[in-house]
Scaffold this motif. Sequence first.
Motif, mmCIF file in Angstrom:
data_model
loop_
_atom_site.group_PDB
_atom_site.id
_atom_site.type_symbol
_atom_site.label_atom_id
_atom_site.label_comp_id
_atom_site.label_asym_id
_atom_site.label_seq_id
_atom_site.Cartn_x
_atom_site.Cartn_y
_atom_site.Cartn_z
ATOM 1 N N VAL A 141 52.521 78.186 99.445
ATOM 2 C CA VAL A 141 51.448 77.336 99.999
ATOM 3 C C VAL A 141 51.970 76.564 101.211
ATOM 4 O O VAL A 141 51.291 76.476 102.237
ATOM 5 N N ALA A 142 53.208 76.079 101.102
ATOM 6 C CA ALA A 142 53.770 75.311 102.231
ATOM 7 C C ALA A 142 53.873 76.194 103.472
ATOM 8 O O ALA A 142 53.661 75.753 104.597
ATOM 9 N N TRP A 143 54.157 77.471 103.251
ATOM 10 C CA TRP A 143 54.345 78.401 104.374
ATOM 11 C C TRP A 143 53.027 78.954 104.891
ATOM 12 O O TRP A 143 52.773 78.977 106.106
ATOM 13 N N THR A 144 52.156 79.406 103.980
ATOM 14 C CA THR A 144 50.951 80.142 104.408
ATOM 15 C C THR A 144 49.662 79.361 104.219
ATOM 16 O O THR A 144 48.620 79.748 104.761
ATOM 17 N N GLY A 145 49.693 78.325 103.375
ATOM 18 C CA GLY A 145 48.469 77.596 103.043
ATOM 19 C C GLY A 145 47.681 78.258 101.924
ATOM 20 O O GLY A 145 46.619 77.773 101.542
ATOM 21 N N ILE A 146 48.191 79.378 101.390
ATOM 22 C CA ILE A 146 47.424 80.134 100.390
ATOM 23 C C ILE A 146 48.258 80.310 99.117
ATOM 24 O O ILE A 146 49.424 80.715 99.180
ATOM 25 N N ARG A 147 47.641 80.009 97.953
ATOM 26 C CA ARG A 147 48.366 80.035 96.687
ATOM 27 C C ARG A 147 48.366 81.412 96.035
ATOM 28 O O ARG A 147 49.298 81.789 95.342
ATOM 29 N N ASN A 148 47.261 82.174 96.247
ATOM 30 C CA ASN A 148 47.147 83.427 95.492
ATOM 31 C C ASN A 148 47.640 84.602 96.347
ATOM 32 O O ASN A 148 48.286 84.405 97.378
ATOM 33 N N ALA A 149 47.342 85.812 95.933
ATOM 34 C CA ALA A 149 47.831 86.992 96.650
ATOM 35 C C ALA A 149 46.700 87.988 96.821
ATOM 36 O O ALA A 149 45.762 87.988 96.023
ATOM 37 N N PRO A 150 46.769 88.837 97.837
ATOM 38 C CA PRO A 150 47.851 88.980 98.797
ATOM 39 C C PRO A 150 47.660 88.070 100.017
ATOM 40 O O PRO A 150 46.546 87.672 100.330
ATOM 41 N N THR A 151 48.772 87.809 100.696
ATOM 42 C CA THR A 151 48.726 87.207 102.030
ATOM 43 C C THR A 151 49.704 87.972 102.911
ATOM 44 O O THR A 151 50.851 88.185 102.514
ATOM 45 N N ALA A 152 49.218 88.388 104.073
ATOM 46 C CA ALA A 152 50.070 89.109 105.018
ATOM 47 C C ALA A 152 50.392 88.179 106.183
ATOM 48 O O ALA A 152 49.486 87.531 106.729
ATOM 49 N N VAL A 153 51.676 88.084 106.523
ATOM 50 C CA VAL A 153 52.070 87.286 107.697
ATOM 51 C C VAL A 153 52.857 88.201 108.632
ATOM 52 O O VAL A 153 53.892 88.760 108.239
ATOM 53 N N TYR A 154 52.352 88.346 109.848
ATOM 54 C CA TYR A 154 52.981 89.231 110.832
ATOM 55 C C TYR A 154 53.581 88.377 111.946
ATOM 56 O O TYR A 154 52.848 87.668 112.655
ATOM 57 N N ASN A 155 54.888 88.431 112.059
ATOM 58 C CA ASN A 155 55.616 87.599 113.036
ATOM 59 C C ASN A 155 55.124 86.146 112.972
ATOM 60 O O ASN A 155 55.054 85.588 111.886
ATOM 61 N N ASP A 156 54.773 85.591 114.147
ATOM 62 C CA ASP A 156 54.353 84.182 114.095
ATOM 63 C C ASP A 156 52.833 84.035 114.088
ATOM 64 O O ASP A 156 52.290 82.979 114.412
#
Length: 265
Positions: free
Chosen positions: A57-72
């Motif tokens: 959550v601290a990193w993405t703001g999202i608690r559940n899944a999936p979350t994709a983060v591409y570079n910045d």
Amino acid sequence: MRYVEARDAATMDGLRLALTVGVPGPWSQAAMFMFDFKGIDYVPVAQYAGEDNDDLVAWTGIRNAPTAVYNDEAPRSNALDIVALAERIRPEPRLVPEDPAARQQMYGISWEICGEGGFGWTRRITMRTPLPPEYQALADTPDDGVPPLTNRTNMARDYRSPDAEVAAAEARLCAMLDYFAELLTKQQRRGSPYFVGNAVTACDLHWAAFSALLDPLPHEQNPMPNWLRARYSYIGDTIARHKHEILLEHRDHVFREHLSLPLRF
Ligand SMILES: N[C@@H](CCC(=O)N[C@@H](CS)C(=O)NCC(=O)O)C(=O)O
């Protein structure tokens, strides 16, 4: 599967994908299928079902899944946004039709499968009913998979539905199953085994992932924990009447031709 913890993934580059650890969550599986189909590498990041997942959550703001983060770039958690991201990172082989009408149809079907209020969402609502004894016995049989959820508070808060929605869920689900089967039957008459046009698209992969909520693949192909297998497998008599054979034939075809088994989670 080997997972990187969120706090470590946050400092990496490239594509990182938060996935629910130890279970074949259909949204998580679907996101993997998109990237796997295109041969896009990603770092699997641990999301723990039902838990607070503070670092995630601290990193993405999202608690559940999936979350994709591409570079910045901003995190993407919506199933359709994840398709668009995969298509942008590696356009070929395509999962999104070039023809606008076909594309609209594809995204519409995908939304019906995995959007809020769609098949997965609605099926989750129908899963709140108590299990009959034989399914409860399976759920209670210990195995070496991850144990049942210990923290139910987060999921109860995140996926709660008004009473009216709960009451309507079964009929809504059956109507969707009839509609998917009707689409596939029309396509079969045209000579295509896919939902849209003559080639596989993202919505075919979505159905392959989400069909587990109707009829999970056997243990050798889907080694999921017993408690979850019992939950996914029990559909009750009404939904069973709408579990059309063509829906499972489509799933089998997509796995055979475009994905690999056993499932990884
Ligand atoms: N973000 C997805 C929905 C994801 C979703 O509902 N994930 C659930 C699947 S049951 C999950 O992560 N459950 C475990 C948890 O909430 O900790 C979307 O908008 O398409």
